[in-house]
Design a protein around this motif. Structure first.
Motif, PDB file in Angstrom:
ATOM      1  N   THR A  43       0.910  -0.901   0.002  1.00  0.00           N
ATOM      2  CA  THR A  43      -0.246  -0.214   0.291  1.00  0.00           C
ATOM      3  C   THR A  43       0.777   1.907  -0.036  1.00  0.00           C
ATOM      4  OG1 THR A  43      -0.351   0.210   2.153  1.00  0.00           O
ATOM      5  CG2 THR A  43      -1.954  -1.537   1.369  1.00  0.00           C
ATOM      6  N   ILE A  44       2.427   1.498   0.977  1.00  0.00           N
ATOM      7  CA  ILE A  44       3.488   2.650   1.035  1.00  0.00           C
ATOM      8  C   ILE A  44       3.451   2.537  -0.759  1.00  0.00           C
ATOM      9  CG2 ILE A  44       5.200   2.956   1.086  1.00  0.00           C
ATOM     10  CD1 ILE A  44       4.120   1.715   4.436  1.00  0.00           C
ATOM     11  N   SER A  49       2.001   6.523  -7.374  1.00  0.00           N
ATOM     12  CA  SER A  49       1.064   6.439  -8.827  1.00  0.00           C
ATOM     13  C   SER A  49      -0.254   7.001  -7.799  1.00  0.00           C
ATOM     14  CB  SER A  49       1.335   4.770  -8.540  1.00  0.00           C
ATOM     15  OG  SER A  49       2.518   4.760  -9.030  1.00  0.00           O
ATOM     16  N   LEU A  50      -0.981   6.961  -7.205  1.00  0.00           N
ATOM     17  CA  LEU A  50      -2.353   6.794  -7.253  1.00  0.00           C
ATOM     18  C   LEU A  50      -2.230   8.671  -7.295  1.00  0.00           C
ATOM     19  CD1 LEU A  50      -3.319   4.343  -3.750  1.00  0.00           C
ATOM     20  CD2 LEU A  50      -4.306   4.542  -6.839  1.00  0.00           C
ATOM     21  N   VAL A 229      -1.668   6.060   3.417  1.00  0.00           N
ATOM     22  CA  VAL A 229      -2.244   4.940   2.286  1.00  0.00           C
ATOM     23  C   VAL A 229      -3.606   4.892   2.829  1.00  0.00           C
ATOM     24  CG1 VAL A 229      -0.029   3.575   2.796  1.00  0.00           C
ATOM     25  CG2 VAL A 229      -1.880   3.463   4.548  1.00  0.00           C
ATOM     26  N   ASP A 230      -4.516   5.676   3.492  1.00  0.00           N
ATOM     27  CA  ASP A 230      -6.242   5.848   3.561  1.00  0.00           C
ATOM     28  C   ASP A 230      -6.583   7.446   3.652  1.00  0.00           C
ATOM     29  OD1 ASP A 230      -8.028   5.049   3.526  1.00  0.00           O
ATOM     30  OD2 ASP A 230      -7.749   4.427   6.014  1.00  0.00           O
ATOM     31  N   VAL A 245      -1.167  -7.740  -2.337  1.00  0.00           N
ATOM     32  CA  VAL A 245      -1.689  -7.504  -3.122  1.00  0.00           C
ATOM     33  C   VAL A 245      -2.244  -5.907  -2.432  1.00  0.00           C
ATOM     34  CG1 VAL A 245      -4.292  -7.241  -4.178  1.00  0.00           C
ATOM     35  CG2 VAL A 245      -3.175  -9.681  -3.622  1.00  0.00           C
ATOM     36  N   ALA A 246      -1.815  -4.743  -3.519  1.00  0.00           N
ATOM     37  CA  ALA A 246      -2.202  -3.717  -3.422  1.00  0.00           C
ATOM     38  C   ALA A 246      -3.749  -2.908  -2.999  1.00  0.00           C
ATOM     39  CB  ALA A 246      -1.759  -2.464  -4.055  1.00  0.00           C
ATOM     40  N   GLU A 247      -3.772  -2.120  -1.598  1.00  0.00           N
ATOM     41  CA  GLU A 247      -4.700  -1.682  -1.872  1.00  0.00           C
ATOM     42  C   GLU A 247      -5.050  -0.430  -2.101  1.00  0.00           C
ATOM     43  OE1 GLU A 247      -7.105  -3.990   1.316  1.00  0.00           O
ATOM     44  OE2 GLU A 247      -5.141  -3.959   1.910  1.00  0.00           O
ATOM     45  N   ALA A 248      -6.241   0.130  -2.413  1.00  0.00           N
ATOM     46  CA  ALA A 248      -6.208   1.725  -2.846  1.00  0.00           C
ATOM     47  C   ALA A 248      -7.411   1.882  -2.609  1.00  0.00           C
ATOM     48  CB  ALA A 248      -5.627   1.678  -4.357  1.00  0.00           C
ATOM     49  N   VAL A 249      -7.334   3.278  -1.892  1.00  0.00           N
ATOM     50  CA  VAL A 249      -8.814   3.995  -1.919  1.00  0.00           C
ATOM     51  C   VAL A 249      -8.130   6.113  -3.182  1.00  0.00           C
ATOM     52  CG1 VAL A 249      -9.584   5.777  -0.256  1.00  0.00           C
ATOM     53  CG2 VAL A 249      -9.129   3.998   0.315  1.00  0.00           C
TER      54      VAL A 249
END
Length: 368
Positions: A43-44, A49-50, A229-230, A245-249
């Motif tokens: 997640t970091i 990229s986000l 990350v949130d 697995v990456a998680e994204a908001v």
């Protein structure tokens, strides 16, 4: 069209149709994760990229007819540990890479049946690294399995590396400051293909992207590991993803890059006042209120392929809608709402699907 659960978040006791305590969640987690638990390497790594993705216009903004995106088997976020695969040994031949984002627009669902544009936006540590990367990418493509058949200029970009590809396609790379843009534009169904016209389109795509990047402020390299990350604490209410697995908001606009019909979904998001989207083991969308979530759920139901057939819903969730394409392995899905959240959960077999959907429902029932 039937709507989803439509209950008030945290008020499930008022809805006799759902007894959250009785849902069959198996071994899946049903308590929110702490901020410390959410800070994983995966997640970091994706946070810059986000941030970059917020400043990438959809291809349909440049070419309004290219309203389809390609999401299956496509990566949208690139990091130092997971860089673009434009050329072999990318990290070696293009040092200094920090973050990247990919967006795709095409005329039809199948990219072979019409015009398609694939754009990758890359951030490097310095402008020197960016300029060197353009040359390295071009050289790597010349030595690839499917090399170009010639070169061509990109209007407005004298220093760009433009290449005529097989079957009428083109590719091009250009650098400005610490950013590199790379695009591959398919020849479509034009006979004969007009590669000069595609070069003009590449220039327009580059123009739109470089203009948007003027508003982007890259994170200093020594602060990348400290990025949050949130957003609004939403990620803690997502069903935990598998290791690595990456998680994204994401914002609603950024999430459109990850969905097959950004044109239709953009209108649905605006109607439902969607502001944040969570992608990970499951996906869910925060709408303006309960009724808006119901409308968004109904939209997602209309977007299911005609091959999907109804299957049993999870016990205790009578308003969920679970479906499967009988001709495709691993196509099970459950769609439901929990208050202002519209959720989509996928699984490979029915018991797993039911337990995952029940666990995600339980978590979202606690979400603000």
């Amino acid at each position: 069209m039937a709507t989803g659960c439509g209950i008030g978040t945290g008020d499930s006791a008022e809805d006799p149709g759902v007894d959250v305590a009785a849902l069959q969640t198996g071994n899946y987690r049903t308590t929110p994760r702490t901020p410390e638990e959410l800070r994983t390497p995966a997640t970091i790594d994706i946070q810059e990229s986000l941030r970059l993705g917020e400043y990438v216009p959809l291809i349909m903004e440049t070419s309004p007819k290219l309203v389809f995106s390609r999401v299956k088997y496509q990566k949208k976020m690139f990091t130092r540990v997971d860089p673009p695969n434009i050329v072999d040994n990318f990290s070696t031949v293009a040092p200094g890479f920090v973050a990247g984002w990919e967006t795709i627009g095409q005329r039809r669902e199948d990219e072979l049946h019409g015009r398609s544009v694939d754009l990758t936006v890359m951030q490097f540590t310095t402008s020197e690294h960016a300029a060197a990367a353009v040359k390295a990418l071009a050289d790597g493509i010349w030595h690839s399995r499917y090399p170009p058949v010639g070169t061509l200029p990109i209007p407005g970009y004298a220093d760009a590396q433009g290449q005529a590809r097989q079957y009428g396609a083109i590719s091009a790379a250009a650098a400005r400051d610490e950013f590199v843009l790379w695009t591959y534009i398919g020849g479509g169904v034009d006979i004969p293909p007009n590669q000069n016209e595609l070069a003009d389109l590449a220039g327009k795509v580059f123009d739109a992207q470089f203009e948007r990047l003027q508003d982007y402020d890259p994170t200093p390299e020594n602060e990348l590991a400290e990025l949050p990350v949130d957003r609004d604490g939403l990620l803690g209410y997502a069903l935990p993803a598998s290791d690595g697995v990456a998680e994204a908001v994401l914002s609603a606009n950024t999430a459109l890059h990850l969905l097959q019909r950004p044109d239709l979904t953009k209108r649905a998001f605006e109607d439902a006042q969607v502001d944040l989207v969570v992608f990970g083991e499951t996906e869910f969308y925060r709408a303006g209120d309960d009724r808006a979530a119901d409308r968004l759920h109904a939209y997602f139901m209309t977007q299911l392929d005609s091959e999907y057939r109804t299957v049993d819903d999870p016990p205790g969730m009578p308003d969920a809608h679970c479906v499967e394409n009988p001709d495709t392995t691993g196509s099970l899905k459950c769609l439901f709402t929990v208050g202002r959240y519209a959720a989509i959960v996928a699984g490979t077999q029915i018991q797993e699907l039911h337990q995952k959907a029940s666990a995600q429902y339980t978590l979202l029932d606690l979400a603000p």
